[in-house]
Design a protein around this motif. Structure first.
Motif, PDB file in Angstrom:
ATOM      1  N   PHE A  79       0.822  -1.211   0.000  1.00  0.00           N
ATOM      2  CA  PHE A  79       0.000   0.000   0.000  1.00  0.00           C
ATOM      3  C   PHE A  79       0.856   1.261   0.000  1.00  0.00           C
ATOM      4  N   PHE A  80       1.755   1.391   0.974  1.00  0.00           N
ATOM      5  CA  PHE A  80       2.527   2.627   1.106  1.00  0.00           C
ATOM      6  C   PHE A  80       3.460   2.848  -0.082  1.00  0.00           C
ATOM      7  N   GLN A  81       3.968   1.774  -0.676  1.00  0.00           N
ATOM      8  CA  GLN A  81       4.863   1.919  -1.827  1.00  0.00           C
ATOM      9  C   GLN A  81       4.131   2.344  -3.088  1.00  0.00           C
ATOM     10  N   ASN A  82       2.815   2.198  -3.121  1.00  0.00           N
ATOM     11  CA  ASN A  82       2.056   2.452  -4.346  1.00  0.00           C
ATOM     12  C   ASN A  82       1.104   3.634  -4.261  1.00  0.00           C
ATOM     13  N   ILE A  83       1.217   4.452  -3.239  1.00  0.00           N
ATOM     14  CA  ILE A  83       0.353   5.633  -3.144  1.00  0.00           C
ATOM     15  C   ILE A  83       0.620   6.532  -4.343  1.00  0.00           C
ATOM     16  N   ASN A  84      -0.429   6.885  -5.061  1.00  0.00           N
ATOM     17  CA  ASN A  84      -0.318   7.758  -6.225  1.00  0.00           C
ATOM     18  C   ASN A  84      -0.281   9.205  -5.733  1.00  0.00           C
ATOM     19  N   HIS A  85       0.845   9.870  -5.940  1.00  0.00           N
ATOM     20  CA  HIS A  85       1.016  11.239  -5.441  1.00  0.00           C
ATOM     21  C   HIS A  85      -0.019  12.188  -6.019  1.00  0.00           C
ATOM     22  N   THR A  86      -0.287  12.086  -7.301  1.00  0.00           N
ATOM     23  CA  THR A  86      -1.232  12.992  -7.956  1.00  0.00           C
ATOM     24  C   THR A  86      -2.616  12.870  -7.344  1.00  0.00           C
ATOM     25  N   TRP A  87      -3.091  11.636  -7.165  1.00  0.00           N
ATOM     26  CA  TRP A  87      -4.425  11.429  -6.604  1.00  0.00           C
ATOM     27  C   TRP A  87      -4.488  11.831  -5.142  1.00  0.00           C
TER      28      TRP A  87
END
Length: 136
Positions: A79-87
């Motif tokens: 989860f934490f490695q894949n957080i989309n910064h834009t969203w």
């Protein structure tokens, strides 16, 4: 720095300097004041005055005295490695108008991760774990 996660996998660990920890702690309090009211009472993760022990106590009570015949365990891998910064920023912008505050969060998301070989990696997704954590 990457730390072992099991099965040969690793995850980035962010260890900010003390001044950054203080600012991150203050930012966490601001975000808590904005969003805490929206959470369900049955949500236990990273909440003030609610611990894993409270979750275990409530779950034990429900399993012992509730009308349940099974339990489902789930985990969101990476989860934490894949957080989309834009969203993430788009979601924050729906409730936060302070551009400087949002800019600070963007900087933290893009902060470099020092690899073991001395190279600095600037992630485009994810958030390293191990930064500031408020005392709950």
């Amino acid at each position: 720095m990457d730390i072992p996660k099991g099965e040969g996998k690793t995850r980035p660990l962010g260890i900010p300097v003390i001044s950054d920890k203080l600012v991150q702690g203050a930012a966490a309090k601001v975000l808590e004041a904005i969003y805490e009211q929206d959470f369900c009472s049955s949500s236990y993760g990273y909440r003030p005055n609610i611990s894993a022990h409270a979750a275990i106590k409530d779950l034990s009570k429900e399993l012992n005295f509730g009308d349940y015949s099974y339990i489902v365990e789930a985990d969101i891998k990476g989860f934490f490695q894949n957080i989309n910064h834009t969203w993430l920023i788009r979601m924050l912008e729906q409730r936060i108008e302070d551009r400087a505050f949002l800019g600070l969060i963007k900087k933290w998301l893009r902060a470099g991760i020092l690899k073991q070989d001395g190279e600095v990696e600037h992630p485009v997704t994810g958030s390293p774990q191990g930064g500031s954590s408020a005392q709950y």
